[in-house]
Design an enzyme around this catalytic site. Structure first.
Site, PDB file in Angstrom:
ATOM      1  N   SER A 160      41.014  36.522  49.018  1.00  0.00           N
ATOM      2  CA  SER A 160      41.094  35.257  48.279  1.00  0.00           C
ATOM      3  C   SER A 160      41.035  34.120  49.301  1.00  0.00           C
ATOM      4  O   SER A 160      41.225  34.352  50.502  1.00  0.00           O
ATOM      5  CB  SER A 160      42.417  35.186  47.500  1.00  0.00           C
ATOM      6  N   HIS A 190      45.920  38.391  35.882  1.00  0.00           N
ATOM      7  CA  HIS A 190      46.343  38.661  37.262  1.00  0.00           C
ATOM      8  C   HIS A 190      47.854  38.846  37.299  1.00  0.00           C
ATOM      9  O   HIS A 190      48.578  38.164  36.581  1.00  0.00           O
ATOM     10  CB  HIS A 190      45.985  37.475  38.166  1.00  0.00           C
ATOM     11  N   ASP A 214      37.033  36.666  47.056  1.00  0.00           N
ATOM     12  CA  ASP A 214      37.578  36.805  45.700  1.00  0.00           C
ATOM     13  C   ASP A 214      37.815  35.412  45.101  1.00  0.00           C
ATOM     14  O   ASP A 214      38.474  34.577  45.727  1.00  0.00           O
ATOM     15  CB  ASP A 214      38.898  37.589  45.804  1.00  0.00           C
ATOM     16  N   HIS A 215      37.292  35.170  43.907  1.00  0.00           N
ATOM     17  CA  HIS A 215      37.464  33.871  43.229  1.00  0.00           C
ATOM     18  C   HIS A 215      37.115  32.686  44.124  1.00  0.00           C
ATOM     19  O   HIS A 215      37.917  31.758  44.300  1.00  0.00           O
ATOM     20  CB  HIS A 215      38.895  33.710  42.689  1.00  0.00           C
ATOM     21  N   THR A 271      48.075  42.924  43.146  1.00  0.00           N
ATOM     22  CA  THR A 271      49.541  42.903  43.028  1.00  0.00           C
ATOM     23  C   THR A 271      50.174  44.279  43.223  1.00  0.00           C
ATOM     24  O   THR A 271      51.250  44.403  43.813  1.00  0.00           O
ATOM     25  CB  THR A 271      49.927  42.332  41.639  1.00  0.00           C
ATOM     26  N   HIS A 314      38.980  42.350  36.501  1.00  0.00           N
ATOM     27  CA  HIS A 314      40.025  41.786  37.364  1.00  0.00           C
ATOM     28  C   HIS A 314      41.388  42.173  36.795  1.00  0.00           C
ATOM     29  O   HIS A 314      41.482  42.701  35.695  1.00  0.00           O
ATOM     30  CB  HIS A 314      39.888  40.256  37.412  1.00  0.00           C
ATOM     31  N   GLY A 352      43.616  44.439  37.765  1.00  0.00           N
ATOM     32  CA  GLY A 352      43.748  45.898  37.625  1.00  0.00           C
ATOM     33  C   GLY A 352      45.177  46.418  37.674  1.00  0.00           C
ATOM     34  O   GLY A 352      45.451  47.529  37.213  1.00  0.00           O
TER      35      GLY A 352
HETATM   36  P1  13P Z   1      46.020  42.031  40.165  1.00  0.00           P
HETATM   37  O1  13P Z   1      46.784  41.267  41.206  1.00  0.00           O
HETATM   38  O2  13P Z   1      46.582  41.838  38.811  1.00  0.00           O
HETATM   39  O3  13P Z   1      45.875  43.464  40.534  1.00  0.00           O
HETATM   40  O4  13P Z   1      44.561  41.398  40.102  1.00  0.00           O
HETATM   41  C1  13P Z   1      43.713  41.484  41.215  1.00  0.00           C
HETATM   42  C2  13P Z   1      42.461  40.709  41.014  1.00  0.00           C
HETATM   43  O5  13P Z   1      41.937  40.618  39.933  1.00  0.00           O
HETATM   44  C3  13P Z   1      41.853  40.068  42.188  1.00  0.00           C
HETATM   45  O6  13P Z   1      40.869  39.146  41.823  1.00  0.00           O
END
Ligand code: 13P
Length: 287
Positions: A49, A177, A84-85, A232, A207, A209
């Site tokens: 990220s 998330h 990411d994003h 996470t 996303h 997951g």
């Molecule tokens: P989580 O933190 O819920 O696993 O999501 C990860 C994610 O989607 C990263 O872009």
């Protein structure tokens, strides 16, 4: 081997399994994920990220560390280093730093602006051999300052973005998330099915997951999801293992305070989490 994510995701889509994207935060995270991928003979995507990139002192540090680690650890499975994003500016920074894949998250823009910016970044990234992910709808919750309301994507807008030639498409389907709240409604398979019908062979990205029950993950893969992001869950596993070590007083026994010892249980916990996900996603022995 640092590669674009295109080939591994096209293979996953055709083979009805998914490749995990695991977000990295530091050297331990990166090493744990790379070693597990190699042990499992699985392709893998390292997600970064913008916040994590900043934490690690910049995208160049990250790219150089990942490339050196792949070399020093003799990692031969396909590895993609993916933003990411990403913001529009962040995408250009990662391209310059040597990432092999980017995500442009234009989901908060009006669709016309999302289309225009995604189109430009598709041309730039493809000219340089990078893969690109785009997003429609939004992922609920918060990740490193990126906040989403969690609205489901409009399948027609998904088709518009897919037609721009992106390599993978993230679509909001009720995913969030972070931890899922007790009253979570679950994934909208109706939306996912409609998106898959319109986007055909496009690898779809799930996303959020962390905490999605195994049956839902399997059903999502059946309906065209080929990349699943997990962040996470590795953080929770790391924190729990570290807490147990400290609460057992192990940091005060001998040289238990040595960071190489103190961080070892968390490191092993990340490895176990990543392996479990690779088994669930079906990516083992697909390198
Ligand atoms: P989580 O933190 O819920 O696993 O999501 C990860 C994610 O989607 C990263 O872009």
């Amino acid at each position: 081997m640092l590669v674009s994510a295109k080939e591994m995701l096209d293979k996953a889509k055709a083979g009805h399994y998914a490749v995990g994207q695991f977000n990295i935060n530091n050297l331990e995270w990166t090493k744990a994920i790379l070693l597990t991928a190699q042990e499992c003979n699985s392709p893998v995507i390292l997600g970064v990220s913008e916040g994590a990139g900043k934490y690690m002192t910049g995208f160049k540090t990250v790219a150089d560390m990942v490339k050196a680690m792949i070399d020093e650890l003799n990692i031969t499975v396909p590895v993609a280093l993916h933003l990411d994003h990403g913001t529009y500016e962040g995408c250009y920074k990662c391209i310059k730093a040597g990432f092999s894949s980017i995500m442009f998250d234009g989901s908060h823009y009006p669709i016309e602006e999302n289309v225009a910016k995604t189109r430009e970044l598709v041309a730039v990234s493809h000219a340089l051999g990078l893969s690109i992910e785009a997003e429609v709808g939004s992922i609920g919750g918060e990740e490193d300052g990126v906040v989403g309301a969690g609205e489901c994507a409009d399948p027609n807008e998904c088709k518009m973005i897919a037609d721009l030639g992106v390599d993978m498409l993230a679509a909001g389907i009720g995913n969030i998330h972070g931890k899922y709240p007790a009253n979570w409604q679950g994934l909208s398979f109706e939306t996912l099915d409609a998106i898959q019908q319109l986007t055909g062979t496009m690898p779809l990205v799930l996303h959020g997951g962390t905490g999605i029950p195994a049956e839902m993950i399997k059903k999502a893969i059946d309906l065209g999801v080929s990349k699943i992001n997990v962040n996470t869950e590795c953080q929770l596993a790391f924190a729990e293992a570290t807490r147990e070590y400290v609460e057992a007083g192990k940091d005060q026994q001998g040289k238990g305070y040595d960071p190489r010892k103190l961080l070892a249980p968390g490191f092993e916990a990340i490895k176990a989490t990543v392996k479990e996900k690779m088994e669930l996603f079906g990516s083992i022995d697909r390198a």
